[in-house]
Write a protein that holds these residues in place. Structure first.
Motif: not given
Length: 391
Positions: A283-284, A306-307, A314-322
């Motif tokens: 997950f870069p 955003l990663h 398998r497309p992925v969006r990884l949202h890192l939120r506080e």
């Protein structure tokens, strides 16, 4: 390197898949072979097995009589767990040595018969399961291994069933046909998924999701569950992970991308070792600054990290939120409101279709500024107040 877990029930043809992958260039780590090595004559593993089960598990030459041992442990859960407690730690240690010795750009395939049973799936970038109908497996075991039908049935019953293995499968290879057909499927997997996946992980490159609406796909929650397990394993701690976005709403058509929210506190935590661990797990991080457009009346952009996913399948969006931030709360609130309100869900689907028809190439981002979302935000907040919703 790319780490692939390969598993399948006894008689499924998993070894044929491993052999084909090795011929294509994979580094195959065979857990069965290692399991034999760690209980070879003269090893402390064999000594511990004899101490647990007595000398009746040895043949005339002092080597392990696998048939005699199998007769003792298959069908006896306590005995099987005792044996696993002796062999599994040794197999894991030796497997780790072989993986560490592989080249940095290798595709390492761990051939693990009990992968699903012992919970190893999250440790791999991808899990491949070879699935074959039970009657076919029975026929192979009696014909090719000389097992009595009762013994073959007992061996099959002692392992995980198809549903358990299927739950951890990113790729399901059906092996009810010919060897030629199986090889063709393995070749396609190698060419179209494993090779580009390895390159993407090594180069830190994410696969862009397509904007086209599709689905709904009833397997989206299962796919999320596998991804979330990998993310938690990579994070190395107790971290909140949530399925958000359109694929988290049952029955809703959406672009085929799994949106996942990872909770950090504070946001700077996303800039530390966690970013590297996620990248190594497939997950870069996407370069640049990322934020969510605030919903009215918020005047400040909602910062996030955003990663993406390196897996071309398998497309992925990884949202890192506080934790507790407006963007974090909104992602959970909108998901839960749409799950609870069929009318708003239908409205949302129509908005998505209209955007896709007007500008297909920008449909995925058109929702950022569409005024429908400001209205939805207000409705969702009213719903939250009425129902006592909490994120």
């Amino acid at each position: 390197m790319l780490k692939v877990g390969l598993t399948g029930g006894i008689g499924s043809g998993k070894s044929a898949v491993a052999s084909r992958l090795a011929a294509l260039g994979a580094v195959v780590v065979d857990a069965d072979r290692i399991a034999r090595e760690v209980v070879a004559p003269g090893t402390d593993g064999l000594a511990e097995v004899v101490a647990a089960f007595s000398g009746r598990v040895l043949d005339a030459d002092g080597a392990l009589d696998r048939a005699a041992l199998g007769a003792l442990v298959f069908g006896d859960e306590a005995a099987r767990r005792t044996l696993e407690g002796i062999t599994h730690p040794r197999v894991r240690a030796r497997s780790a040595e072989l993986v560490a010795a592989a080249p940095a750009d290798a595709i390492v395939v761990n051939d693990v018969p009990l992968l699903a049973e012992v919970g190893l799936a999250p440790t791999y970038h991808l899990v491949v399961v070879v699935q074959t109908a039970v009657p076919t497996r029975m026929a192979r075991l009696t014909r090719d291994r000389g097992m009595a039908p009762e013994e073959a049935q007992r061996r099959i019953a002692a392992q995980a069933d198809d549903a358990t293995r299927g739950a951890v499968a990113d790729v399901l290879l059906t092996n009810d046909g010919t060897l030629t057909e199986l090889h063709a499927a393995v070749d396609a997997l190698w060419r179209d998924r494993l090779l580009p996946y390895e390159r993407n992980v090594r180069e830190g490159r994410a696969v862009p999701p397509g904007p086209a609406l599709g689905g709904p796909d009833p397997t989206w929650p299962e796919q999320y569950a596998r991804l979330a397990a990998r993310i938690r394993h990579a994070a190395g701690g107790d971290i909140r992970v949530d399925h958000v976005g359109s694929t988290a709403v049952p029955g809703l058509a959406a672009p085929d991308v799994i949106d996942i929210q990872v909770t950090v506190s504070p946001l700077d935590e996303a800039d530390g070792p966690l970013a590297q661990r996620l990248a190594e797990a497939g997950f870069p991080r996407l370069p640049g600054d990322w934020w969510d457009a605030p919903r009215q009346p918020g005047p400040v952009r909602w910062a996030k990290r955003l990663h993406g996913g390196a897996d071309p399948g398998r497309p992925v969006r990884l949202h890192l939120r506080e934790a507790g931030s407006p963007g974090w709360r909104y992602a959970l609130l909108m998901r839960d409101h749409l799950r609870a309100d069929p009318a708003r869900r239908a409205d949302y689907l129509q908005v998505k279709r209209d955007l896709a028809a007007a500008a297909p190439e920008h449909a995925a981002w058109g929702t950022v500024t569409d005024p429908w979302f400001d209205e939805e935000h207000l409705r969702a907040e009213e719903w939250a107040a009425q129902t006592g919703w909490r994120p």
